[in-house]
Design a protein around this motif. Structure first.
Motif, PDB file in Angstrom:
ATOM      1  N   ILE A  89      26.340  38.617  39.409  1.00 10.81           N
ATOM      2  CA  ILE A  89      25.371  39.697  39.601  1.00 10.81           C
ATOM      3  C   ILE A  89      24.033  39.262  39.035  1.00 10.81           C
ATOM      4  O   ILE A  89      23.941  38.813  37.891  1.00 10.81           O
ATOM      5  CB  ILE A  89      25.832  40.990  38.905  1.00 10.81           C
ATOM      6  CG1 ILE A  89      27.155  41.470  39.490  1.00 10.81           C
ATOM      7  CG2 ILE A  89      24.765  42.080  39.038  1.00 10.81           C
ATOM      8  CD1 ILE A  89      27.709  42.717  38.810  1.00 10.81           C
ATOM      9  N   ILE A 136      32.848  38.876  35.261  1.00  6.40           N
ATOM     10  CA  ILE A 136      31.531  39.074  35.858  1.00  6.40           C
ATOM     11  C   ILE A 136      30.519  38.222  35.112  1.00  6.40           C
ATOM     12  O   ILE A 136      30.447  38.256  33.885  1.00  6.40           O
ATOM     13  CB  ILE A 136      31.104  40.559  35.792  1.00  6.40           C
ATOM     14  CG1 ILE A 136      32.076  41.431  36.593  1.00  6.40           C
ATOM     15  CG2 ILE A 136      29.672  40.730  36.310  1.00  6.40           C
ATOM     16  CD1 ILE A 136      31.787  42.917  36.489  1.00  6.40           C
ATOM     17  N   VAL A 194      26.541  37.671  34.576  1.00  9.27           N
ATOM     18  CA  VAL A 194      25.280  38.386  34.723  1.00  9.27           C
ATOM     19  C   VAL A 194      24.113  37.448  34.440  1.00  9.27           C
ATOM     20  O   VAL A 194      24.153  36.653  33.493  1.00  9.27           O
ATOM     21  CB  VAL A 194      25.221  39.590  33.753  1.00  9.27           C
ATOM     22  CG1 VAL A 194      23.859  40.269  33.822  1.00  9.27           C
ATOM     23  CG2 VAL A 194      26.327  40.585  34.062  1.00  9.27           C
ATOM     24  N   GLN A 220      24.454  34.214  44.193  1.00  6.69           N
ATOM     25  CA  GLN A 220      24.826  35.554  43.755  1.00  6.69           C
ATOM     26  C   GLN A 220      25.711  36.292  44.768  1.00  6.69           C
ATOM     27  O   GLN A 220      25.568  36.119  45.971  1.00  6.69           O
ATOM     28  CB  GLN A 220      23.571  36.381  43.490  1.00  6.69           C
ATOM     29  CG  GLN A 220      22.545  35.690  42.612  1.00  6.69           C
ATOM     30  CD  GLN A 220      23.120  35.201  41.299  1.00  6.69           C
ATOM     31  OE1 GLN A 220      23.890  35.910  40.641  1.00  6.69           O
ATOM     32  NE2 GLN A 220      22.719  33.998  40.886  1.00  6.69           N
ATOM     33  N   ASP A 221      26.585  37.132  44.236  1.00  2.00           N
ATOM     34  CA  ASP A 221      27.380  38.023  45.087  1.00  2.00           C
ATOM     35  C   ASP A 221      26.661  39.351  45.309  1.00  2.00           C
ATOM     36  O   ASP A 221      26.714  39.919  46.393  1.00  2.00           O
ATOM     37  CB  ASP A 221      28.743  38.289  44.435  1.00  2.00           C
ATOM     38  CG  ASP A 221      29.564  37.025  44.299  1.00  2.00           C
ATOM     39  OD1 ASP A 221      29.855  36.403  45.336  1.00  2.00           O
ATOM     40  OD2 ASP A 221      29.903  36.650  43.167  1.00  2.00           O
ATOM     41  N   VAL A 222      26.003  39.840  44.277  1.00  5.65           N
ATOM     42  CA  VAL A 222      25.253  41.095  44.349  1.00  5.65           C
ATOM     43  C   VAL A 222      23.932  40.900  43.616  1.00  5.65           C
ATOM     44  O   VAL A 222      23.901  40.358  42.514  1.00  5.65           O
ATOM     45  CB  VAL A 222      26.042  42.265  43.705  1.00  5.65           C
ATOM     46  CG1 VAL A 222      25.178  43.524  43.629  1.00  5.65           C
ATOM     47  CG2 VAL A 222      27.323  42.541  44.480  1.00  5.65           C
ATOM     48  N   HIS A 252      23.501  42.186  50.618  1.00  8.72           N
ATOM     49  CA  HIS A 252      24.030  42.198  49.254  1.00  8.72           C
ATOM     50  C   HIS A 252      22.930  42.401  48.211  1.00  8.72           C
ATOM     51  O   HIS A 252      23.154  42.170  47.028  1.00  8.72           O
ATOM     52  CB  HIS A 252      24.778  40.888  48.974  1.00  8.72           C
ATOM     53  CG  HIS A 252      25.823  40.572  49.992  1.00  8.72           C
ATOM     54  ND1 HIS A 252      27.016  41.251  50.072  1.00  8.72           N
ATOM     55  CD2 HIS A 252      25.827  39.659  51.013  1.00  8.72           C
ATOM     56  CE1 HIS A 252      27.735  40.775  51.090  1.00  8.72           C
ATOM     57  NE2 HIS A 252      27.033  39.810  51.664  1.00  8.72           N
ATOM     58  N   ILE A 292      32.920  46.881  42.075  1.00  4.92           N
ATOM     59  CA  ILE A 292      31.581  46.532  42.540  1.00  4.92           C
ATOM     60  C   ILE A 292      31.651  45.802  43.877  1.00  4.92           C
ATOM     61  O   ILE A 292      30.859  46.052  44.785  1.00  4.92           O
ATOM     62  CB  ILE A 292      30.861  45.684  41.477  1.00  4.92           C
ATOM     63  CG1 ILE A 292      30.611  46.539  40.224  1.00  4.92           C
ATOM     64  CG2 ILE A 292      29.547  45.131  42.011  1.00  4.92           C
ATOM     65  CD1 ILE A 292      30.075  45.766  39.040  1.00  4.92           C
ATOM     66  N   ARG A 293      32.628  44.904  44.023  1.00  6.27           N
ATOM     67  CA  ARG A 293      32.794  44.203  45.300  1.00  6.27           C
ATOM     68  C   ARG A 293      33.077  45.192  46.439  1.00  6.27           C
ATOM     69  O   ARG A 293      32.566  45.038  47.555  1.00  6.27           O
ATOM     70  CB  ARG A 293      33.953  43.205  45.217  1.00  6.27           C
ATOM     71  CG  ARG A 293      33.673  41.962  44.383  1.00  6.27           C
ATOM     72  CD  ARG A 293      34.862  41.008  44.477  1.00  6.27           C
ATOM     73  NE  ARG A 293      34.786  39.939  43.516  1.00  6.27           N
ATOM     74  CZ  ARG A 293      34.099  38.814  43.694  1.00  6.27           C
ATOM     75  NH1 ARG A 293      33.404  38.652  44.809  1.00  6.27           N
ATOM     76  NH2 ARG A 293      34.103  37.880  42.756  1.00  6.27           N
ATOM     77  N   ASP A 339      29.977  47.045  47.488  1.00  8.52           N
ATOM     78  CA  ASP A 339      29.157  46.103  48.251  1.00  8.52           C
ATOM     79  C   ASP A 339      29.678  45.959  49.683  1.00  8.52           C
ATOM     80  O   ASP A 339      28.904  45.919  50.641  1.00  8.52           O
ATOM     81  CB  ASP A 339      29.158  44.747  47.542  1.00  8.52           C
ATOM     82  CG  ASP A 339      28.343  43.690  48.263  1.00  8.52           C
ATOM     83  OD1 ASP A 339      27.204  43.980  48.650  1.00  8.52           O
ATOM     84  OD2 ASP A 339      28.855  42.551  48.425  1.00  8.52           O
TER      85      ASP A 339
END
Length: 269
Positions: free
Chosen positions: A7, A34, A36, A80-82, A104, A133-134, A137
């Motif tokens: 993230i 996760i 960050v 990044q994923d998000v 995303h 969170i995934r 998204d």
């Protein structure tokens, strides 16, 4: 073991809002899979967190003295994923830099609203925090039609201390909506009773304040439409079990809402 979720928080200079979000989220997610990080659209290179922001966080028990800023690049974005930003124009800049991340990349408050809507409508399946969170998204395109527009979190740089307090406070409240599930609305069954794993969130601070959505309608005339979306019109019953920051940490910001006179949470403030 679950694959680590990446993230990224993005603001302008990466020394105020995204730096605060980086520090807060790193604490909240310290036991979750996760990772960050943060960056700035016009980010300063290798600068420490803005001193007032650092003091606000330190007063809440978070030491961000080791933080150093960076500028957003395509290479950083692509990992990044998000991606969560603080102003609508920042989202446009991020997507221009990394077009494949368009689905995303979110305004922080928009993503928070989506989490709350999905919670109250019993839409989130059994999952850990990263999975939660995934999942949001993955269904965000559908959720966008059901939540009011999120508010920008204004850049406090160069302004008064209360503006810094407000920016950090609004960031913290949006993060709480993302990680702390809201109770489903009356008559709605939860998709995953007991699924949320609170042990994955740092729990060092007392809980005494209900989560507040950081939203606004485009104008007051939009209020009936917002109220019709029952999930967004009701206050969350959940307590901030993992609060990190409290309203008492931000007495000026809490006493003077930035959006006074506008529609927040479907009611005139």
């Amino acid at each position: 073991m679950s694959q680590e979720l990446n993230i990224l928080f993005v603001c302008t200079g990466n020394i105020c809002r995204s730096a605060a979000a980086d520090a807060l989220a790193s604490m909240y997610f310290r036991h979750a899979p996760i990772h960050v990080s943060s960056a700035g659209i016009r980010g300063l290179i290798n600068h420490p967190i803005q001193p007032t922001v650092g003091t606000i966080l330190l007063n809440a028990g978070i030491d961000a003295s080791s933080f150093r800023s960076q500028r957003l690049t395509n290479a950083i974005a692509m990992k990044q994923d998000v991606i969560l930003c603080f102003e609508k124009r920042q989202r446009s800049s991020i997507v221009s830099l990394a077009p494949s991340k368009v689905k995303h990349t979110y305004l922080l408050t928009d993503f928070a609203n989506m989490c709350r809507y999905a919670d109250i409508n019993g839409m989130i399946p059994n999952s850990d925090i990263a999975g939660r969170i995934r999942y949001i998204d993955s269904i965000s395109q559908m959720l966008r039609a059901h939540v009011p527009e999120g508010a920008d979190i204004d850049d406090p740089y160069g302004k008064q201390e209360e503006d810094y307090q407000r920016a950090v406070y609004e960031t913290a409240m949006a993060l709480k909506m993302i990680i702390v599930p809201s109770r489903p609305a009356a008559g709605v069954s939860s998709a995953a009773p007991g699924a949320y794993n609170a042990s994955e969130v740092d729990n060092r601070q007392p809980a005494h304040m209900a989560a507040q959505p950081v939203v606004k309608a485009r104008h007051a005339a939009a209020q009936p439409a917002v109220e019709a979306r029952h999930a967004m019109a009701q206050p969350a019953d959940v307590q901030l079990a993992d609060s990190g920051l409290s309203r008492d940490s931000f007495p000026v910001a809490a006493a003077t809402p930035r959006h006074a006179g506008r529609v927040i949470r479907g009611s005139a403030q």
